[in-house]
Structure formats: structure tokens, C-alpha cells
Scaffold this active site. Structure first.
Site, short mmCIF file in Angstrom:
data_model
loop_
_atom_site.label_atom_id
_atom_site.label_comp_id
_atom_site.label_asym_id
_atom_site.label_seq_id
_atom_site.Cartn_x
_atom_site.Cartn_y
_atom_site.Cartn_z
N GLY A 1 9.00 0.15 -9.89
CA GLY A 1 8.26 1.26 -9.29
C GLY A 1 9.16 2.45 -8.97
O GLY A 1 10.33 2.49 -9.34
N ILE B 1 6.08 -7.49 -12.39
CA ILE B 1 4.86 -8.17 -12.81
C ILE B 1 4.60 -7.87 -14.29
O ILE B 1 5.01 -6.80 -14.79
CB ILE B 1 3.63 -7.75 -11.97
N TYR C 1 -4.07 2.42 3.64
CA TYR C 1 -2.62 2.40 3.46
C TYR C 1 -1.93 2.30 4.83
O TYR C 1 -1.07 1.44 5.05
CB TYR C 1 -2.21 3.69 2.75
C1 AKB Z 1 2.11 8.40 -0.18
O1 AKB Z 1 1.93 9.62 -0.28
O2 AKB Z 1 1.20 7.56 -0.18
C2 AKB Z 1 3.53 7.91 0.02
C3 AKB Z 1 3.90 7.84 1.44
C4 AKB Z 1 4.18 9.07 2.20
O3 AKB Z 1 3.99 6.79 2.00
N1 AKB Z 1 4.42 8.77 -0.70
#
Ligand code: AKB
Length: 349
Positions: free
Chosen positions: A41, A65, A173
Site C-alpha cells: 500500500g 494479499i 474510518y
Molecule cells: C484519509 O484521507 O483517509 C487518510 C487519513 C488522513 O487518514 N489519508
């Protein structure tokens, strides 16, 4: 138990005792056999090479992976192994086979993609992390799992966001990042697993492009500039976010894992920072070196909403005090290097 306070100096006695017990083993332990999960990545592809240059090529295993196999010098420079983070047995087998003592867990979906695939984001970010932590507990490995500026939400102070403050992210996230921080701290205090991490800003690099992040525009803008293309910016003027050049980010990931545990009051995760800008500031900086460069706006409502919920800038005092964190690149130094390296990459004079 750590008292939640906006201070680097608050440390509960039980954690201090725990640190003393662990101290002996840390002192004799040298990090030498490393497994990178997610080695192909954006971060992994560069971190693997950097760690190989420090610890020796054969001591750094590139986990990947199927479908994301290592290529080029990453494939040629050292061992690689299929390690799907959702498969605990594969992690345990790789740790056993290579006598791993440190795991860099870089598998994650970035913020915008995680919004469209929340279950997968949880499965990789938290299910995967649990697999890593359990293997680490059984096999006595240290673990680095990056967190992010995305671990903060709109209720956190916007400017100079402190190390210890309300987080309450609004994105999947961010939910996985806060949960990951808590789980990592839990495994440290409960089981003595040596977990450490940093909250990465948007990372800018000329090597492997990011995919599906909110801060990706700050990479894409350089690619457009060197290729003589106009750039359509997905977030509006005035949208400030913390950003960092990859060499500083790699150094942070290595330095935190090598830091003296005696000095660590925090673990998961440290605010780190080097620059904060909005689209106008980065555009004007690039224009100093590419005077004809043109930028317009084509807003992406999802990325804009995510960016609006994140801090403008983080306060990284604790990282500076506890393990001497210090960035080397500001916006100007990064811009000069990005433009130069991308011109070489594309064979542009
Ligand atoms: C995103 O933009 O999702 C990442 C981060 C800031 O964690 N680059």
C-alpha cells in the site's frame, strides 16, 4: 488506568509499575524481525524498503494479499508472504516462520472508501487488528497500527487539537481508528503487548498513490502540475487539514517503535504534525515552481463533509516531549522534492 487530561504528565501508578516490569525485556530486546501487513500500500511499499535498509533485507517480511503482490524492488529485495489480516492463522504462521518480533499493521480502508464499505472497513480495521493483537499477545510481538487525524470528529477543538481530548468521529474510518487506539492500549495495559502508534495526517508521496482518502487531493495536485494538466480540487478553499511528507511519516513510524518505553506516557496514539494547509495555499506554493499551473474546483460532497468534520491542525507537543518527534519537511521543501521526483518519474525535463 490513565486519567484523561490534557497533559503529558498524568500517569496512573499501576501503569508505571507495569512499565517497570516490561522495562527489563525491552532493554534486552532489539527489533530485528519485522512483518509488514499491507506492504504494497501507500505507506507499506516505502516503509518496507526503509526498514529493510535498517534491519536487513531478509529480516523484513512483506505481507500482501493476492491481487496486491509486491513488484519491482519490493519483490526483489526480500521475503514476501501472503498475509491476509482477516486470517489469524496466516498471521500466526508468518510470525512463527520468520520469528517475527514486530508487526507493522498497515491494512486499512481509507476514509472515503470506508464510508461506502463500512462493514468491510470494520472487518479489516478492527477484526484484523484483533487478529494481530491476539497473535502478538501469544508470540510476544510489538505492534504498530496507525491511527489518523480522522480519529477526531467535529466536537474536538479544531485548531491545535490536543493529544487528549474528546474524539467522537463521525465517519466509519474514524470509528475504527478510535476503537483501534482503545484496543491497542487495552492490550498494553492488560497483557503487556508493546503497542504504539501515531495519528497520521494526510500523507504525500511520489511513490505509491493513496486510494480512497480525503486528503488524496494533496497528492493528485502534484501529479497534475508536473504533467501540465489543470487540477480539479474536490474540497473547497478554506478546508484546512494536517498533511505530512512521506519521509517524515516513515521516520515517525520507526522512531516511535524504537522510542525508550520509560519515557512514553502515551502509546496509542500520538498526534504528529508538520504542516496544515488548504487548497489555495498548496496551489499557490506549486505555482511558485509551475507558474502556468491551473486549479479549479469540482467539489466531492462526501470528501468535503469528511474534511469538515476533521481538525484543521493537531498539537503534537506530547510526541515531541516523549520521543523527540520533529518533522523535517515544510510545505516548500516538500513541494520542491515532490516536483523534482515526479518529473524524474515521468521523464519530464
Ligand atoms: C484519509 O484521507 O483517509 C487518510 C487519513 C488522513 O487518514 N489519508
Amino acid at each position: 488506568m490513565i486519567k484523561i487530561a490534557n497533559s503529558c504528565l498524568t500517569l496512573h501508578l499501576s501503569q508505571q509499575r507495569h512499565k517497570q516490569i516490561l522495562q527489563l525485556s525491552y532493554q534486552t530486546k532489539k527489533m530485528k524481525n519485522v512483518l509488514i501487513i499491507g506492504s504494497t500500500g501507500q505507506i507499506g511499499s516505502e516503509l518496507t524498503m526503509k526498514l529493510r535498509s535498517i534491519y536487513g533485507s531478509n529480516n523484513v517480511i512483506a505481507g500482501y494479499i493476492p491481487g496486491a503482490e509486491p513488484k519491482g524492488e519490493l519483490a526483489e529485495s526480500g521475503p514476501a508472504e501472503i498475509v491476509d489480516i482477516t486470517n489469524a492463522q496466516q498471521i500466526a504462521d508468518a510470525v512463527e516462520k520468520y520469528k517475527i518480533d514486530t508487526i507493522y499493521n498497515l491494512a486499512a480502508l481509507l476514509s472515503a472508501v470506508a464510508e461506502s464499505k463500512p462493514l468491510l472497513a470494520w472487518k479489516i480495521g478492527i477484526g484484523g487488528l484483533m487478529n494481530v493483537l491476539e497473535v502478538a499477545r501469544e508470540k510476544h510481538c510489538a505492534v504498530f497500527t496507525p491511527s489518523s487525524i480522522g480519529s477526531f470528529g467535529p466536537n474536538a477543538p479544531k485548531d491545535g487539537t490536543p493529544q487528549d481530548t474528546i474524539q467522537q468521529p463521525k465517519t466509519m474510518y474514524g470509528v475504527t481508528k478510535v476503537t483501534g487506539e482503545l484496543l491497542s492500549n487495552y492490550y498494553f495495559t492488560k497483557f503487556g503487548v508493546d503497542t504504539r502508534s501515531v495519528r497520521f495526517p494526510g500523507l504525500i508521496s511520489y511513490v505509491t498513490p493513496p486510494g480512497g482518502g480525503t486528503t488524496d487531493y494533496a497528492v493528485d495536485i502534484y501529479y497534475a502540475a508536473v504533467q501540465g494538466k489543470p487540477f480539479s480540487c474536490p474540497v473547497k478553499e478554506g478546508t484546512f487539514m494536517d498533511m505530512m511528507y512521506m519521509p517524515d511519516a516513515l521516520r515517525a513510524a520507526i522512531e516511535i517503535m524504537e522510542a525508550n518505553p520509560d519515557r512514553l506516557i502515551h502509546r496509542n496514539s500520538f498526534n504528529i504534525a508538520s504542516m496544515s494547509f488548504d487548497p489555495v495555499i498548496i496551489y499557490n506554493k506549486i505555482k511558485e515552481y509551475v507558474p502556468d499551473f491551473v486549479m479549479n474546483y469540482e467539489l466531492d460532497p462526501l470528501r468535503q463533509a469528511i474534511a469538515d468534520s476533521w481538525p484543521n491542525s493537531l498539537d503534537d507537543t506530547c510526541a515531541r516531549l516523549e520521543w523527540d518527534w520533529k518533522p523535517e519537511y515544510d510545505l516548500d521543501a516538500m513541494t520542491r522534492d515532490m516536483l523534482e521526483k515526479l518529473r524524474i518519474k515521468f521523464g519530464i525535463k
